[in-house]
Motif scaffolding. Sequence first.
Motif, PDB file in Angstrom:
ATOM      1  N   UNK A 199       0.856  -1.180   0.000  1.00  0.00           N
ATOM      2  CA  UNK A 199       0.000   0.000   0.000  1.00  0.00           C
ATOM      3  C   UNK A 199       0.895   1.234   0.000  1.00  0.00           C
ATOM      4  N   UNK A 200       0.289   2.341  -0.263  1.00  0.00           N
ATOM      5  CA  UNK A 200       1.045   3.587  -0.259  1.00  0.00           C
ATOM      6  C   UNK A 200       1.337   4.009   1.174  1.00  0.00           C
ATOM      7  N   UNK A 233      -7.602  -2.651  -0.588  1.00  0.00           N
ATOM      8  CA  UNK A 233      -9.034  -2.417  -0.791  1.00  0.00           C
ATOM      9  C   UNK A 233      -9.854  -3.672  -0.598  1.00  0.00           C
ATOM     10  N   UNK A 234      -9.328  -4.823  -1.037  1.00  0.00           N
ATOM     11  CA  UNK A 234     -10.040  -6.095  -0.859  1.00  0.00           C
ATOM     12  C   UNK A 234     -10.115  -6.462   0.616  1.00  0.00           C
ATOM     13  N   UNK A 235      -9.029  -6.231   1.340  1.00  0.00           N
ATOM     14  CA  UNK A 235      -9.015  -6.490   2.777  1.00  0.00           C
ATOM     15  C   UNK A 235     -10.133  -5.685   3.452  1.00  0.00           C
ATOM     16  N   UNK A 236     -10.226  -4.416   3.110  1.00  0.00           N
ATOM     17  CA  UNK A 236     -11.252  -3.546   3.700  1.00  0.00           C
ATOM     18  C   UNK A 236     -12.647  -3.968   3.253  1.00  0.00           C
ATOM     19  N   UNK A 237     -12.799  -4.348   1.966  1.00  0.00           N
ATOM     20  CA  UNK A 237     -14.093  -4.807   1.463  1.00  0.00           C
ATOM     21  C   UNK A 237     -14.557  -6.065   2.188  1.00  0.00           C
ATOM     22  N   UNK A 238     -13.623  -6.964   2.510  1.00  0.00           N
ATOM     23  CA  UNK A 238     -13.983  -8.210   3.195  1.00  0.00           C
ATOM     24  C   UNK A 238     -14.583  -7.927   4.566  1.00  0.00           C
ATOM     25  N   UNK A 273     -15.682   0.297   2.502  1.00  0.00           N
ATOM     26  CA  UNK A 273     -15.202   0.713   1.188  1.00  0.00           C
ATOM     27  C   UNK A 273     -13.691   0.562   1.160  1.00  0.00           C
ATOM     28  N   UNK A 274     -13.160   0.319  -0.019  1.00  0.00           N
ATOM     29  CA  UNK A 274     -11.737   0.084  -0.169  1.00  0.00           C
ATOM     30  C   UNK A 274     -10.854   1.256   0.207  1.00  0.00           C
TER      31      UNK A 274
END
Length: 146
Positions: free
Chosen positions: A45-46, A79-84, A88-89
């Motif tokens: 990630x940034x 983003x996928x981690x947050x979506x799971x 929101x990503x």
Amino acid sequence: MSTVMSGTLRKLKVSGKDPEQMVKLIDRIVHLVSPDDVVCIEDFAYAQANRMAMLGGIGWGVRMELFKRGITYIEVATGELKNFAGCKGNCSKEDLIIPIYVLWGFRNGSDNVRDAFILAQITRAIKETVKLKAFQRDVIKKVKGR
């Protein structure tokens, strides 16, 4: 660095200065992994440049050691981690606190530990048959489709 192995949550700390500290941390992480484990790693990630350099070094070090040992790993985008977790990503780390508690009854003061916990839930969903919500099934489908 945080890791969840076989249901045990560990926050790993090592002493020393870089690169010694990075090598020790990579060795400790990889030592905890068995050949038949399913490993999920958060994609890069940034971050601030100096922090990103260290995280990138550790991240690539872990990936290289897993590769050398023939252990496959799955990268999960931030983003996928947050979506799971139902967010929101682009949500903040703090926005994950309540959804993680609501979904799994888990809480911890460290955002790194919370991220590791979500990665463990993703790993569990890949490895076992678990009841998932539609948004979680979407994430698993994307992650497995790579």
